[in-house]
Write a protein that holds these residues in place. Structure first.
Motif, mmCIF file in Angstrom:
data_model
loop_
_atom_site.group_PDB
_atom_site.id
_atom_site.type_symbol
_atom_site.label_atom_id
_atom_site.label_comp_id
_atom_site.label_asym_id
_atom_site.label_seq_id
_atom_site.Cartn_x
_atom_site.Cartn_y
_atom_site.Cartn_z
ATOM 1 N N HIS A 1 5.482 -14.705 -7.502
ATOM 2 C CA HIS A 1 4.698 -13.492 -8.163
ATOM 3 C C HIS A 1 4.325 -12.540 -7.075
ATOM 4 N N PHE A 2 3.603 -11.481 -7.330
ATOM 5 C CA PHE A 2 3.174 -10.519 -6.192
ATOM 6 C C PHE A 2 2.579 -11.306 -5.127
ATOM 7 N N GLY A 3 2.952 -10.864 -3.894
ATOM 8 C CA GLY A 3 2.082 -11.663 -2.665
ATOM 9 C C GLY A 3 2.931 -12.769 -2.197
ATOM 10 N N THR A 4 3.788 -13.477 -2.973
ATOM 11 C CA THR A 4 4.339 -14.562 -2.539
ATOM 12 C C THR A 4 5.644 -14.467 -1.534
ATOM 13 N N THR A 5 5.754 -15.307 -0.787
ATOM 14 C CA THR A 5 6.965 -15.199 0.301
ATOM 15 C C THR A 5 7.750 -16.194 -0.353
ATOM 16 N N VAL A 6 8.984 -15.770 -0.449
ATOM 17 C CA VAL A 6 10.181 -16.463 -1.345
ATOM 18 C C VAL A 6 11.272 -16.694 -0.092
ATOM 19 N N THR A 7 11.584 -17.953 -0.080
ATOM 20 C CA THR A 7 13.001 -18.391 0.892
ATOM 21 C C THR A 7 14.093 -18.753 -0.099
ATOM 22 N N VAL A 8 15.016 -18.238 0.279
ATOM 23 C CA VAL A 8 16.087 -18.644 -0.704
ATOM 24 C C VAL A 8 17.612 -18.711 -0.057
ATOM 25 N N ARG A 9 18.312 -19.535 -0.525
ATOM 26 C CA ARG A 9 19.721 -19.808 -0.104
ATOM 27 C C ARG A 9 20.673 -18.946 -0.723
ATOM 28 N N GLU A 10 21.434 -18.345 0.271
ATOM 29 C CA GLU A 10 22.424 -17.382 -0.164
ATOM 30 C C GLU A 10 23.812 -18.267 -0.571
ATOM 31 N N SER A 11 24.860 -17.462 -1.190
ATOM 32 C CA SER A 11 25.980 -17.949 -1.470
ATOM 33 C C SER A 11 26.789 -18.615 -0.168
ATOM 34 N N ASP A 12 26.414 -18.114 1.030
ATOM 35 C CA ASP A 12 27.304 -18.595 2.201
ATOM 36 C C ASP A 12 26.595 -19.858 2.813
ATOM 37 N N GLY A 13 25.358 -20.369 2.298
ATOM 38 C CA GLY A 13 24.638 -21.234 2.665
ATOM 39 C C GLY A 13 23.630 -20.695 3.454
ATOM 40 N N GLY A 14 23.658 -19.584 3.889
ATOM 41 C CA GLY A 14 22.430 -18.961 4.833
ATOM 42 C C GLY A 14 21.280 -18.741 4.002
ATOM 43 N N GLU A 15 20.018 -18.655 4.598
ATOM 44 C CA GLU A 15 18.556 -18.374 4.305
ATOM 45 C C GLU A 15 18.110 -17.287 4.286
ATOM 46 N N ALA A 16 17.497 -16.599 3.625
ATOM 47 C CA ALA A 16 16.811 -15.395 3.458
ATOM 48 C C ALA A 16 15.225 -15.275 3.177
ATOM 49 N N THR A 17 14.413 -14.950 3.736
ATOM 50 C CA THR A 17 13.070 -14.828 3.316
ATOM 51 C C THR A 17 12.654 -13.699 2.931
ATOM 52 N N TYR A 18 11.706 -13.456 2.048
ATOM 53 C CA TYR A 18 11.189 -12.085 1.503
ATOM 54 C C TYR A 18 9.926 -12.284 0.970
ATOM 55 N N ARG A 19 8.952 -11.388 1.302
ATOM 56 C CA ARG A 19 7.635 -11.282 1.021
ATOM 57 C C ARG A 19 7.286 -10.133 0.165
ATOM 58 N N ILE A 20 6.848 -10.326 -1.062
ATOM 59 C CA ILE A 20 6.818 -9.424 -2.401
ATOM 60 C C ILE A 20 5.487 -8.613 -2.062
ATOM 61 N N VAL A 21 5.479 -7.260 -1.647
ATOM 62 C CA VAL A 21 4.225 -6.874 -1.490
ATOM 63 C C VAL A 21 4.194 -5.264 -2.035
ATOM 64 N N GLY A 22 3.146 -4.862 -1.966
ATOM 65 C CA GLY A 22 2.809 -3.279 -2.481
ATOM 66 C C GLY A 22 3.846 -2.167 -1.790
ATOM 67 N N VAL A 23 3.701 -0.983 -2.252
ATOM 68 C CA VAL A 23 4.768 0.043 -1.758
ATOM 69 C C VAL A 23 4.142 0.413 -0.514
ATOM 70 N N ASP A 24 2.824 0.353 -0.346
ATOM 71 C CA ASP A 24 2.379 0.789 1.082
ATOM 72 C C ASP A 24 2.343 -0.335 2.347
ATOM 73 N N GLU A 25 3.021 -1.462 1.681
ATOM 74 C CA GLU A 25 2.981 -2.428 2.679
ATOM 75 C C GLU A 25 4.589 -2.798 3.193
ATOM 76 N N ILE A 26 5.269 -2.323 2.595
ATOM 77 C CA ILE A 26 6.689 -2.345 3.018
ATOM 78 C C ILE A 26 7.212 -2.470 4.458
ATOM 79 N N ASP A 27 7.739 -3.782 5.046
ATOM 80 C CA ASP A 27 8.014 -3.427 6.194
ATOM 81 C C ASP A 27 9.447 -4.124 6.335
ATOM 82 N N THR A 28 10.670 -3.609 6.527
ATOM 83 C CA THR A 28 11.849 -4.045 6.501
ATOM 84 C C THR A 28 12.102 -4.940 7.604
ATOM 85 N N ASP A 29 11.649 -4.885 8.847
ATOM 86 C CA ASP A 29 11.855 -5.685 9.971
ATOM 87 C C ASP A 29 11.349 -7.185 9.639
#
Length: 170
Positions: A100-128
């Protein structure tokens, strides 16, 4: 010759009007923001108004300071508009069962690597930090997903299957 047609040497160049900053939100879209994100915006407004603006205003003879002051005033207006339209979303009680909004999600990609995303508002975006807008394609694909669920997502480099490994609130 009239003084209206001359410029004093110490006046410096004219300060151009700054273009209006348009919102990244579609008309009528909700401006969701986390509580921490709203506080960060409030802190920036306070720092800008109480510290930065007075320092620039005291240098009124400096054309560069005038430009910086105009940019700062524009930023303050933008922040105040964002805060005025913001709808603070608090995390639900209990463990994060779904994305949901505000969660941090860790996913496994097809190549076995992991990526983490935090779902936030448009004024909070931080690609780094991998903080993505709730309106972004990756967030839309992950929303309502649950641990263990596999989601197909089309990256610019091609389509992948992402497996949701972890969901948490920070």
């Amino acid at each position: 010759m009239s003084k209206a047609f001359t410029r004093e040497e110490n006046e410096g160049p004219d300060i151009p009007d700054l273009p209006r900053l348009d919102s990244v939100l579609a008309p009528g879209a909700k401006n969701y923001i986390t509580a921490a994100g709203a506080q960060k915006l409030r802190d920036e407004v306070q720092r800008s108004v109480e510290i930065m603006r007075p320092a620039l205003a005291s240098s009124s003879g400096d054309p560069d300071a005038k430009r910086q002051l105009a940019r700062l005033d524009q930023r303050i207006r933008q922040l105040e508009e964002s805060l005025h339209s913001a709808e603070i979303v608090s995390p639900p009680a209990g463990p994060a069962e779904a994305v949901h909004f505000g969660t941090t999600v860790t996913v496994r990609e097809s190549d076995g690597g992991e990526a983490t995303y935090r779902i936030v508002g448009v004024d909070e975006i931080d690609t780094d930090l991998s903080w993505v807008s709730w309106m972004s394609p990756i967030a839309k694909a992950l929303l309502n997903g649950r641990r263990g669920e596999r989601i197909r997502f089309k990256f610019p480099s091609g389509e992948e299957t992402l497996e949701i490994l972890d969901i948490r609130y920070e």
